[in-house]
Write a protein that holds these residues in place. Sequence first.
Motif, PDB file in Angstrom:
ATOM      1  N   ALA A  52      -1.422  87.915  77.288  1.00  0.00           N
ATOM      2  CA  ALA A  52      -1.064  89.213  76.707  1.00  0.00           C
ATOM      3  C   ALA A  52       0.019  89.851  77.563  1.00  0.00           C
ATOM      4  N   ILE A  53       1.135  90.189  76.912  1.00  0.00           N
ATOM      5  CA  ILE A  53       2.279  90.785  77.597  1.00  0.00           C
ATOM      6  C   ILE A  53       2.362  92.257  77.212  1.00  0.00           C
ATOM      7  N   ASP A  54       2.391  93.112  78.229  1.00  0.00           N
ATOM      8  CA  ASP A  54       2.527  94.554  78.006  1.00  0.00           C
ATOM      9  C   ASP A  54       3.648  95.061  78.900  1.00  0.00           C
ATOM     10  N   GLY A  55       4.814  95.271  78.312  1.00  0.00           N
ATOM     11  CA  GLY A  55       5.983  95.667  79.103  1.00  0.00           C
ATOM     12  C   GLY A  55       6.371  94.531  80.020  1.00  0.00           C
ATOM     13  N   ASP A  56       6.403  94.816  81.323  1.00  0.00           N
ATOM     14  CA  ASP A  56       6.745  93.796  82.309  1.00  0.00           C
ATOM     15  C   ASP A  56       5.511  93.170  82.947  1.00  0.00           C
ATOM     16  N   GLU A  84     -12.872  80.508  62.034  1.00  0.00           N
ATOM     17  CA  GLU A  84     -11.871  81.390  62.624  1.00  0.00           C
ATOM     18  C   GLU A  84     -10.655  80.579  63.061  1.00  0.00           C
ATOM     19  N   SER A  85      -9.455  81.106  62.875  1.00  0.00           N
ATOM     20  CA  SER A  85      -8.248  80.463  63.372  1.00  0.00           C
ATOM     21  C   SER A  85      -8.088  80.787  64.860  1.00  0.00           C
ATOM     22  N   TYR A  86      -7.220  80.043  65.519  1.00  0.00           N
ATOM     23  CA  TYR A  86      -6.926  80.354  66.922  1.00  0.00           C
ATOM     24  C   TYR A  86      -6.383  81.780  67.053  1.00  0.00           C
ATOM     25  N   GLU A  87      -5.484  82.162  66.134  1.00  0.00           N
ATOM     26  CA  GLU A  87      -4.884  83.496  66.214  1.00  0.00           C
ATOM     27  C   GLU A  87      -5.933  84.585  66.020  1.00  0.00           C
ATOM     28  N   ALA A  88      -6.843  84.405  65.063  1.00  0.00           N
ATOM     29  CA  ALA A  88      -7.901  85.402  64.835  1.00  0.00           C
ATOM     30  C   ALA A  88      -8.832  85.490  66.035  1.00  0.00           C
ATOM     31  N   ALA A  89      -9.177  84.343  66.612  1.00  0.00           N
ATOM     32  CA  ALA A  89     -10.030  84.334  67.804  1.00  0.00           C
ATOM     33  C   ALA A  89      -9.317  85.013  68.970  1.00  0.00           C
ATOM     34  N   ALA A  90      -8.015  84.775  69.107  1.00  0.00           N
ATOM     35  CA  ALA A  90      -7.244  85.391  70.186  1.00  0.00           C
ATOM     36  C   ALA A  90      -7.235  86.912  70.035  1.00  0.00           C
ATOM     37  N   ARG A  95      -9.239  92.032  72.182  1.00  0.00           N
ATOM     38  CA  ARG A  95      -9.829  93.358  71.982  1.00  0.00           C
ATOM     39  C   ARG A  95     -11.169  93.478  72.704  1.00  0.00           C
ATOM     40  N   GLU A  96     -12.033  92.462  72.560  1.00  0.00           N
ATOM     41  CA  GLU A  96     -13.353  92.524  73.177  1.00  0.00           C
ATOM     42  C   GLU A  96     -13.265  92.618  74.699  1.00  0.00           C
ATOM     43  N   GLU A  97     -12.429  91.784  75.315  1.00  0.00           N
ATOM     44  CA  GLU A  97     -12.403  91.686  76.773  1.00  0.00           C
ATOM     45  C   GLU A  97     -11.540  92.742  77.452  1.00  0.00           C
ATOM     46  N   THR A  98     -10.474  93.192  76.779  1.00  0.00           N
ATOM     47  CA  THR A  98      -9.546  94.112  77.443  1.00  0.00           C
ATOM     48  C   THR A  98      -9.430  95.469  76.769  1.00  0.00           C
ATOM     49  N   GLY A  99      -9.808  95.549  75.496  1.00  0.00           N
ATOM     50  CA  GLY A  99      -9.612  96.783  74.747  1.00  0.00           C
ATOM     51  C   GLY A  99      -8.200  96.912  74.199  1.00  0.00           C
ATOM     52  N   TYR A 100      -7.415  95.835  74.208  1.00  0.00           N
ATOM     53  CA  TYR A 100      -6.072  95.872  73.638  1.00  0.00           C
ATOM     54  C   TYR A 100      -6.061  95.209  72.262  1.00  0.00           C
ATOM     55  N   VAL A 101      -5.276  95.782  71.361  1.00  0.00           N
ATOM     56  CA  VAL A 101      -5.003  95.203  70.053  1.00  0.00           C
ATOM     57  C   VAL A 101      -3.529  94.832  70.050  1.00  0.00           C
ATOM     58  N   ALA A 102      -3.213  93.636  69.552  1.00  0.00           N
ATOM     59  CA  ALA A 102      -1.829  93.147  69.558  1.00  0.00           C
ATOM     60  C   ALA A 102      -1.185  93.308  68.186  1.00  0.00           C
ATOM     61  N   ASP A 103       0.074  93.784  68.184  1.00  0.00           N
ATOM     62  CA  ASP A 103       0.859  93.806  66.949  1.00  0.00           C
ATOM     63  C   ASP A 103       1.220  92.387  66.525  1.00  0.00           C
ATOM     64  N   GLU A 104       1.523  91.537  67.514  1.00  0.00           N
ATOM     65  CA  GLU A 104       1.929  90.164  67.236  1.00  0.00           C
ATOM     66  C   GLU A 104       1.081  89.195  68.052  1.00  0.00           C
ATOM     67  N   VAL A 126       0.117  83.862  72.580  1.00  0.00           N
ATOM     68  CA  VAL A 126       0.783  84.975  73.247  1.00  0.00           C
ATOM     69  C   VAL A 126       0.586  86.219  72.397  1.00  0.00           C
ATOM     70  N   ALA A 127       0.155  87.300  73.045  1.00  0.00           N
ATOM     71  CA  ALA A 127      -0.044  88.594  72.382  1.00  0.00           C
ATOM     72  C   ALA A 127       1.032  89.556  72.859  1.00  0.00           C
ATOM     73  N   GLU A 128       1.648  90.262  71.897  1.00  0.00           N
ATOM     74  CA  GLU A 128       2.685  91.238  72.218  1.00  0.00           C
ATOM     75  C   GLU A 128       2.446  92.511  71.422  1.00  0.00           C
ATOM     76  N   GLY A 129       3.067  93.603  71.879  1.00  0.00           N
ATOM     77  CA  GLY A 129       2.935  94.887  71.199  1.00  0.00           C
ATOM     78  C   GLY A 129       1.519  95.415  71.308  1.00  0.00           C
ATOM     79  N   LEU A 130       1.055  95.617  72.539  1.00  0.00           N
ATOM     80  CA  LEU A 130      -0.335  95.990  72.774  1.00  0.00           C
ATOM     81  C   LEU A 130      -0.576  97.488  72.617  1.00  0.00           C
ATOM     82  N   THR A 131      -1.707  97.815  71.989  1.00  0.00           N
ATOM     83  CA  THR A 131      -2.192  99.184  71.865  1.00  0.00           C
ATOM     84  C   THR A 131      -3.617  99.208  72.416  1.00  0.00           C
ATOM     85  N   GLU A 132      -3.907 100.203  73.238  1.00  0.00           N
ATOM     86  CA  GLU A 132      -5.222 100.278  73.866  1.00  0.00           C
ATOM     87  C   GLU A 132      -6.248 100.884  72.922  1.00  0.00           C
ATOM     88  N   THR A 133      -7.440 100.276  72.913  1.00  0.00           N
ATOM     89  CA  THR A 133      -8.576 100.759  72.140  1.00  0.00           C
ATOM     90  C   THR A 133      -9.845 100.536  72.975  1.00  0.00           C
TER      91      THR A 133
END
Length: 180
Positions: A52-56, A84-90, A95-104, A126-133
């Motif tokens: 998961a990439i968040d900024g730098d 479940e697909s790999y992307e859905a599991a990712a 979200r479960e482990e970090t509280g982040y949701v990815a746009d991509e 790879v997860a990008e465009g993270l929003t905290e939840t």
Amino acid sequence: MDWTADPWPVVERASEYETGWYTGGYDRVAQPDGTEKDYYWADLPDAVVVLAIDGDDVVFVEQYRPVISEHCLELVAGIVEDGESYEAAARRELREETGYVADEMTLLESFACSTGILRHERGIAVAEGLTETERDLDDNEFLTVTRVPAADALARAREHPSNDATIEGILLARADGYLD
């Protein structure tokens, strides 16, 4: 001799134990020279690793691994549930482990792991465009979310105790241009 002509015939297949997490057993195989040999295996469900990439920064989790009696810095990872697909599991694991949701969410690769002993597939995403939840940890997960500058991610992952999934995830993401 052509080693790829036909699969080696399985004479006997036996599951010796089931743990709820994986099944272990052996295949008695007829080898090309006519002899037979038992090849032991552990059958595990598919898993996914998320860089998961968040900024730098790259988002890691720190957790204690009782099997090796060590605290580990790792990429987010978990089991791919049935259907479940790999992307859905990712997405779910992130979200479960970090509280982040990815746009991509992009699947970089899926491959067999430790083919000398495991029946196990792993996907790297790879997860990008993270929003905290909110996080939703399992009852056996005691994780600390840790952000590491992307430029330092590989060096940190190589520090003892390092693990294959985290190093693979970083190297594949770097090879595909997600990390410098």
